[in-house]
Design an enzyme around this catalytic site. Sequence first.
Site, short mmCIF file in Angstrom:
data_model
loop_
_atom_site.label_atom_id
_atom_site.label_comp_id
_atom_site.label_asym_id
_atom_site.label_seq_id
_atom_site.Cartn_x
_atom_site.Cartn_y
_atom_site.Cartn_z
N TYR A 349 -6.05 1.46 -20.14
CA TYR A 349 -7.43 1.05 -19.82
C TYR A 349 -7.92 -0.10 -20.70
CZ TYR A 349 -7.20 6.09 -18.57
OH TYR A 349 -6.83 7.32 -18.12
N CYS A 375 9.38 0.26 -26.64
CA CYS A 375 9.83 -1.02 -26.11
C CYS A 375 8.97 -1.48 -24.93
CB CYS A 375 11.28 -0.91 -25.66
SG CYS A 375 12.32 -0.32 -26.98
#
Length: 451
Positions: A349, A375
């Site tokens: 968000y 990653c």
Amino acid sequence: MNVRIRRTTGKGAAARDAVAARPFHYRGRGLCCDGVSLEELATEYGTPLYVYSAEQIRYRFGLFQAAFAGREATVCYAVKANSSLAILRLLAELGAGFDIVSGGELERVRRASGQKNKAALGRVVFSGAGKQEWEIDAALKAGILLFNVESEAELELLAARAEALGVRARFALRVNPDVFAETHPYISTGLGSHKFGVEIGNARAIYGRAARRKWLDAAGVSVHIGSQIRAVGPFAKALERVAGLVEELRSDGHEIRYVDAGGGLGIDYNDSPTEPKFDAAGKVREYAVALGKAAAGLGAVHLLVEPGRFVAAQAGGLLTRVVVVKKNGAKTFVIVDAAMNDLIRPALYQAHHEILPVVKGRGASAKVDVVGPVCESGDFFAHDRKMPRVKAGELVLVLDAGAYGMSESSNYNTRARAAEVLVDGAGDGDAGARLIRRRETLRELMAAEIL
Ligand SMILES: *Cc1c(COP(=O)(O)O)cnc(C)c1O
């Protein structure tokens, strides 16, 4: 494993107010949760570690109970915000109702409330756009208060299951009021273009058809316009539209006794963690007054509200240790041992979380990125954040992580999920820190897999 860590605060009103304002605060140079040293908690339980203040959860939930005390109302805590059993138990003991969105959450409420607070099951409302047969069956058998039904197809399924089990199902149609609320698009739900609820204009006809089904009891109307909504205006506007519908339905002969105003009241993630300006109590009162006005004129109606974030967010922090500090060109990266799998809000968000060093910084501040080791470039807690210098091995706390933190965590990158600790003073002036979820092991993480 229930380590008692003595808190170093004094008793008295001043200490209580400080706790009420914010549970995380410095004692000397060390950051504490309700007087319990985070340094000690990290040593005892390891990192990443979610740390929650029981007092803060009680206080926040109490704000809603107090604000709606003058009328017939039930505060149904939204389980998905933080569904840890110990937290649900704490709320069940306060007489909370629960807003659930799955059969799994129903099972959590059942276990958390136990025999002693069994009545909590009768205060459950079941929301969600894709309820399955087994979930409906479990909720019918548990005798929940209300199904918030999101489509006519679901209503058909509910009628069929109620008949099969021989129990009448109380339902409220979740209507879509087409109210715009300023929030992140991923957590806005009240517009015509969203997947939630049924268009308010179609509701009357659906109730009309439902009235012919003897296993259905059209007991209420519900609405939920989204999450992290700071202004109370949109909630009032949505409820006014619902109130209009309720009047029509009553004139059609439906006995509407419940109005569910949903959840979604937002907090201030940018507020100072140690000297907050945000007036939580005032906000909840303002919210209750606005809802009360919108529902005035409805006569006898039982109001339901479903706060999640507002109850849990500021009660929790994510404690994490710096693994390495590294420079790439002009940028400095503080790589910590928590990651997006522990707290996905920044990635999902673009959420802001305040971050504090556990030992109060004395040196100069610098602009850094605080990131996890996963990653993904989305694996960050803060970009270009000015904060006191921290070194490898030191601890930092990510604030306001009590809601949509642990409950949205995952095992991405085959990372075992964090442990959780509940700090509970329970008013006796001697706070205990209790492990409420031990750290997941790699064996557990892979236990369901087949080779
Ligand atoms: C998520 C949700 C809530 C809780 O929202 P908060 O923003 O955490 O208060 C309440 N009701 C429903 C139906 C929800 O989906």
